[in-house]
Design a protein around this motif. Structure first.
Motif, PDB file in Angstrom:
ATOM      1  N   ILE A  57     -10.122  -8.262  -2.564  1.00 35.59           N
ATOM      2  CA  ILE A  57     -10.241  -6.935  -1.955  1.00 35.59           C
ATOM      3  C   ILE A  57      -9.382  -6.846  -0.695  1.00 35.59           C
ATOM      4  O   ILE A  57      -8.573  -5.919  -0.547  1.00 35.59           O
ATOM      5  CB  ILE A  57     -11.715  -6.623  -1.626  1.00 35.59           C
ATOM      6  N   VAL A 107      -1.857  -6.970  -8.663  1.00 36.85           N
ATOM      7  CA  VAL A 107      -3.191  -6.750  -8.100  1.00 36.85           C
ATOM      8  C   VAL A 107      -4.203  -6.483  -9.212  1.00 36.85           C
ATOM      9  O   VAL A 107      -5.329  -6.988  -9.178  1.00 36.85           O
ATOM     10  CB  VAL A 107      -3.171  -5.603  -7.068  1.00 36.85           C
ATOM     11  N   ILE A 145       1.405  -3.580  -7.895  1.00 36.30           N
ATOM     12  CA  ILE A 145       0.114  -3.084  -8.379  1.00 36.30           C
ATOM     13  C   ILE A 145      -0.271  -3.769  -9.684  1.00 36.30           C
ATOM     14  O   ILE A 145      -1.452  -4.044  -9.915  1.00 36.30           O
ATOM     15  CB  ILE A 145       0.143  -1.551  -8.503  1.00 36.30           C
ATOM     16  N   LEU A 172      -7.478  -8.642 -10.088  1.00 38.33           N
ATOM     17  CA  LEU A 172      -8.826  -8.088 -10.231  1.00 38.33           C
ATOM     18  C   LEU A 172      -9.469  -8.507 -11.546  1.00 38.33           C
ATOM     19  O   LEU A 172     -10.646  -8.861 -11.586  1.00 38.33           O
ATOM     20  CB  LEU A 172      -8.783  -6.566 -10.129  1.00 38.33           C
ATOM     21  N   VAL A 226      -6.104  -5.539  -2.745  1.00 38.34           N
ATOM     22  CA  VAL A 226      -6.278  -4.098  -2.899  1.00 38.34           C
ATOM     23  C   VAL A 226      -5.877  -3.350  -1.630  1.00 38.34           C
ATOM     24  O   VAL A 226      -5.140  -2.353  -1.695  1.00 38.34           O
ATOM     25  CB  VAL A 226      -7.734  -3.775  -3.311  1.00 38.34           C
ATOM     26  N   VAL A 246      -2.926  -0.461  -1.253  1.00 39.25           N
ATOM     27  CA  VAL A 246      -3.239   0.914  -0.847  1.00 39.25           C
ATOM     28  C   VAL A 246      -2.429   1.297   0.384  1.00 39.25           C
ATOM     29  O   VAL A 246      -1.910   2.420   0.471  1.00 39.25           O
ATOM     30  CB  VAL A 246      -4.759   1.065  -0.606  1.00 39.25           C
TER      31      VAL A 246
END
Length: 100
Positions: free
Chosen positions: A17, A51, A48, A55, A21, A25
């Motif tokens: 996180i 990422v 992305i 995840l 993430v 962002v």
């Protein structure tokens, strides 16, 4: 028998996180607001994707029943996060230095 991957699951999930993430962002918001050169937007595609892979591996590692497989998936997740940071943050810095 104790679960040796228990703390790795918690800290690995938090690391995905905070180091995966959140930087994705932040770079996305910089590109959307036009505060970076336009070519930084091209870095979002592989960044992305890495990422999302991190995840997926983290979720599989956290929910896995086998401690060895969970530890392996969490290590793989951390590798994907490191790659995403390298692409997003390092690429952003290099492009900004070259442009300015």
């Amino acid at each position: 028998m104790t679960d040796v991957a228990r703390s790795l699951r918690w800290y690995g999930g938090l690391a995905v996180i905070f180091f995966g993430v959140v930087p994705a962002v932040m770079v996305t918001l910089l590109v959307a607001q036009g505060k970076t050169p336009g070519t930084v937007g091209l870095l979002l595609i592989p960044g992305i994707a890495l990422v999302v892979a991190a995840l997926v591996c983290a979720v599989r590692g956290i929910t896995g029943a086998d401690p060895e497989l969970s530890a392996h998936m969490m290590r793989r997740s951390m590798a994907f996060v490191a790659g995403a940071d390298l692409v997003l943050l390092g690429g952003n810095a290099l492009i900004r230095m070259a442009a300015g």
